[in-house]
Design a protein around this motif. Structure first.
Motif, PDB file in Angstrom:
ATOM      1  N   LYS A  59     149.638 -42.320  72.208  1.00  0.00           N
ATOM      2  CA  LYS A  59     149.219 -42.427  73.618  1.00  0.00           C
ATOM      3  C   LYS A  59     150.424 -42.809  74.454  1.00  0.00           C
ATOM      4  CE  LYS A  59     144.474 -43.761  72.556  1.00  0.00           C
ATOM      5  NZ  LYS A  59     143.437 -44.754  72.786  1.00  0.00           N
ATOM      6  N   LYS A  60     151.113 -41.813  74.966  1.00  0.00           N
ATOM      7  CA  LYS A  60     152.401 -42.033  75.613  1.00  0.00           C
ATOM      8  C   LYS A  60     152.328 -42.034  77.137  1.00  0.00           C
ATOM      9  CE  LYS A  60     155.030 -40.696  71.772  1.00  0.00           C
ATOM     10  NZ  LYS A  60     155.800 -41.654  71.100  1.00  0.00           N
ATOM     11  N   PHE A  61     151.126 -42.121  77.699  1.00  0.00           N
ATOM     12  CA  PHE A  61     150.993 -42.121  79.158  1.00  0.00           C
ATOM     13  C   PHE A  61     149.808 -42.989  79.558  1.00  0.00           C
ATOM     14  CE2 PHE A  61     148.913 -38.431  77.326  1.00  0.00           C
ATOM     15  CZ  PHE A  61     147.623 -38.541  77.824  1.00  0.00           C
ATOM     16  N   PHE A  62     149.866 -43.462  80.794  1.00  0.00           N
ATOM     17  CA  PHE A  62     148.770 -44.241  81.367  1.00  0.00           C
ATOM     18  C   PHE A  62     148.319 -43.542  82.636  1.00  0.00           C
ATOM     19  CE2 PHE A  62     147.483 -47.663  84.409  1.00  0.00           C
ATOM     20  CZ  PHE A  62     146.241 -47.885  83.847  1.00  0.00           C
ATOM     21  N   ILE A  63     147.047 -43.165  82.669  1.00  0.00           N
ATOM     22  CA  ILE A  63     146.498 -42.487  83.847  1.00  0.00           C
ATOM     23  C   ILE A  63     146.064 -43.554  84.837  1.00  0.00           C
ATOM     24  CG2 ILE A  63     144.754 -40.896  84.699  1.00  0.00           C
ATOM     25  CD1 ILE A  63     144.664 -39.743  81.801  1.00  0.00           C
ATOM     26  N   GLN A  64     146.884 -43.726  85.852  1.00  0.00           N
ATOM     27  CA  GLN A  64     146.604 -44.752  86.854  1.00  0.00           C
ATOM     28  C   GLN A  64     145.557 -44.279  87.853  1.00  0.00           C
ATOM     29  OE1 GLN A  64     150.061 -46.880  87.860  1.00  0.00           O
ATOM     30  NE2 GLN A  64     149.268 -47.633  89.793  1.00  0.00           N
ATOM     31  N   GLU A  65     145.590 -42.990  88.146  1.00  0.00           N
ATOM     32  CA  GLU A  65     144.631 -42.431  89.091  1.00  0.00           C
ATOM     33  C   GLU A  65     144.194 -41.060  88.603  1.00  0.00           C
ATOM     34  OE1 GLU A  65     144.409 -41.375  93.820  1.00  0.00           O
ATOM     35  OE2 GLU A  65     145.983 -42.706  93.123  1.00  0.00           O
ATOM     36  N   PHE A  66     142.907 -40.777  88.743  1.00  0.00           N
ATOM     37  CA  PHE A  66     142.346 -39.505  88.275  1.00  0.00           C
ATOM     38  C   PHE A  66     141.400 -39.001  89.354  1.00  0.00           C
ATOM     39  CE2 PHE A  66     140.611 -36.300  85.759  1.00  0.00           C
ATOM     40  CZ  PHE A  66     141.208 -36.280  84.499  1.00  0.00           C
ATOM     41  N   GLN A  67     141.728 -37.863  89.949  1.00  0.00           N
ATOM     42  CA  GLN A  67     140.867 -37.280  90.977  1.00  0.00           C
ATOM     43  C   GLN A  67     140.445 -35.889  90.537  1.00  0.00           C
ATOM     44  OE1 GLN A  67     142.913 -37.216  94.707  1.00  0.00           O
ATOM     45  NE2 GLN A  67     143.072 -39.435  94.845  1.00  0.00           N
ATOM     46  N   VAL A  68     139.137 -35.658  90.505  1.00  0.00           N
ATOM     47  CA  VAL A  68     138.624 -34.349  90.130  1.00  0.00           C
ATOM     48  C   VAL A  68     137.690 -33.880  91.230  1.00  0.00           C
ATOM     49  CG1 VAL A  68     137.493 -33.008  88.334  1.00  0.00           C
ATOM     50  CG2 VAL A  68     138.690 -35.080  87.712  1.00  0.00           C
ATOM     51  N   ASN A  77     154.928 -44.618  81.057  1.00  0.00           N
ATOM     52  CA  ASN A  77     154.707 -43.386  81.822  1.00  0.00           C
ATOM     53  C   ASN A  77     153.394 -43.477  82.593  1.00  0.00           C
ATOM     54  OD1 ASN A  77     157.016 -42.076  80.687  1.00  0.00           O
ATOM     55  ND2 ASN A  77     155.810 -41.711  78.841  1.00  0.00           N
ATOM     56  N   LYS A  78     153.487 -43.862  83.845  1.00  0.00           N
ATOM     57  CA  LYS A  78     152.302 -43.963  84.700  1.00  0.00           C
ATOM     58  C   LYS A  78     152.138 -42.636  85.437  1.00  0.00           C
ATOM     59  CE  LYS A  78     152.203 -48.754  84.570  1.00  0.00           C
ATOM     60  NZ  LYS A  78     152.100 -48.924  83.155  1.00  0.00           N
ATOM     61  N   ILE A  79     150.933 -42.060  85.327  1.00  0.00           N
ATOM     62  CA  ILE A  79     150.714 -40.755  85.953  1.00  0.00           C
ATOM     63  C   ILE A  79     149.444 -40.752  86.799  1.00  0.00           C
ATOM     64  CG2 ILE A  79     151.956 -39.457  84.185  1.00  0.00           C
ATOM     65  CD1 ILE A  79     149.262 -38.679  82.970  1.00  0.00           C
ATOM     66  N   LYS A  80     149.411 -39.770  87.676  1.00  0.00           N
ATOM     67  CA  LYS A  80     148.244 -39.507  88.515  1.00  0.00           C
ATOM     68  C   LYS A  80     147.863 -38.060  88.236  1.00  0.00           C
ATOM     69  CE  LYS A  80     147.103 -39.255  93.432  1.00  0.00           C
ATOM     70  NZ  LYS A  80     147.627 -39.509  94.792  1.00  0.00           N
ATOM     71  N   ILE A  81     146.591 -37.820  87.968  1.00  0.00           N
ATOM     72  CA  ILE A  81     146.132 -36.466  87.676  1.00  0.00           C
ATOM     73  C   ILE A  81     145.143 -36.016  88.744  1.00  0.00           C
ATOM     74  CG2 ILE A  81     144.927 -34.994  86.019  1.00  0.00           C
ATOM     75  CD1 ILE A  81     145.896 -36.774  83.801  1.00  0.00           C
ATOM     76  N   LEU A  82     145.404 -34.836  89.298  1.00  0.00           N
ATOM     77  CA  LEU A  82     144.508 -34.234  90.281  1.00  0.00           C
ATOM     78  C   LEU A  82     144.026 -32.909  89.695  1.00  0.00           C
ATOM     79  CD1 LEU A  82     147.095 -34.773  93.068  1.00  0.00           C
ATOM     80  CD2 LEU A  82     144.925 -35.945  93.043  1.00  0.00           C
ATOM     81  N   VAL A  83     142.715 -32.751  89.614  1.00  0.00           N
ATOM     82  CA  VAL A  83     142.141 -31.533  89.041  1.00  0.00           C
ATOM     83  C   VAL A  83     141.176 -30.918  90.052  1.00  0.00           C
ATOM     84  CG1 VAL A  83     140.830 -30.556  87.122  1.00  0.00           C
ATOM     85  CG2 VAL A  83     142.288 -32.531  86.719  1.00  0.00           C
ATOM     86  N   ASP A  84     141.362 -29.633  90.307  1.00  0.00           N
ATOM     87  CA  ASP A  84     140.455 -28.889  91.179  1.00  0.00           C
ATOM     88  C   ASP A  84     139.717 -27.876  90.301  1.00  0.00           C
ATOM     89  OD1 ASP A  84     139.143 -27.854  93.377  1.00  0.00           O
ATOM     90  OD2 ASP A  84     140.771 -26.463  93.865  1.00  0.00           O
ATOM     91  N   LEU A  85     138.418 -28.103  90.092  1.00  0.00           N
ATOM     92  CA  LEU A  85     137.613 -27.255  89.208  1.00  0.00           C
ATOM     93  C   LEU A  85     136.846 -26.205  89.987  1.00  0.00           C
ATOM     94  CD1 LEU A  85     135.834 -29.690  86.731  1.00  0.00           C
ATOM     95  CD2 LEU A  85     137.562 -28.014  86.201  1.00  0.00           C
ATOM     96  N   LYS A  86     136.784 -25.022  89.414  1.00  0.00           N
ATOM     97  CA  LYS A  86     135.954 -23.953  89.979  1.00  0.00           C
ATOM     98  C   LYS A  86     135.172 -23.325  88.830  1.00  0.00           C
ATOM     99  CE  LYS A  86     138.701 -22.767  94.012  1.00  0.00           C
ATOM    100  NZ  LYS A  86     139.407 -23.997  94.036  1.00  0.00           N
ATOM    101  N   LYS A  87     133.865 -23.210  89.036  1.00  0.00           N
ATOM    102  CA  LYS A  87     132.985 -22.642  88.026  1.00  0.00           C
ATOM    103  C   LYS A  87     132.390 -21.359  88.583  1.00  0.00           C
ATOM    104  CE  LYS A  87     128.833 -24.015  85.525  1.00  0.00           C
ATOM    105  NZ  LYS A  87     127.882 -25.110  85.334  1.00  0.00           N
TER     106      LYS A  87
END
Length: 132
Positions: free
Chosen positions: A7-16, A40-50
């Motif tokens: 586990k080499k990263f820390f997800i500080q913020e997650f927006q989906v 490794n602090k990261i922020k992940i932004l995901v835009d989903l389309k179904k």
């Protein structure tokens, strides 16, 4: 992947954004691999389309098969360096229409679950590549 040294990263913020059920499941499945002690602090932004479309019809013009697709536009931002990684993931799955409506709904749910797993696996593969 579950061990602490993997586990080499820390997800500080997650927006989906997108469908709420899929968003929730993707966030929970990826969040399991976050390590609070990682540098490794990261922020992940995901835009989903179904998208659901008709794949096949029979001779009486009745739908016999649907195609379900899930696409994710993912942006990973390293909070230490502000480096940005953008990736686009797409997964497709077909499912059959059954005589019983409840069986068709179950087929749809199973196809949706497989799509979510594919997208999560691809996102985690990218995170493994960048943080190994």
């Amino acid at each position: 992947m579950n061990s602490a040294d993997q586990k080499k990263f820390f997800i500080q913020e997650f927006q989906v954004s997108g469908d709420s059920r899929e968003s929730f499941l993707i966030q929970k499945k990826i969040q399991r691999f976050s390590n609070k002690d990682s540098a490794n602090k990261i922020k992940i932004l995901v835009d989903l389309k179904k998208n659901k479309s008709i794949q096949e019809k029979n001779i009486q013009n009745k739908v016999t098969k649907y195609n379900l697709s899930l696409s994710a536009d993912v942006k990973i931002i390293e909070l230490n360096t502000l480096r940005e990684i953008r990736r686009y993931f797409n997964a497709n799955e077909d499912y059959d229409v059954e005589d019983s409506y409840s069986n068709t709904v179950n087929n749809s749910k199973e196809a949706n679950s497989r799509l979510i797993d594919k997208i999560v696996d691809e996102i985690l593969d990218q995170l493994r590549i960048y943080y190994n």
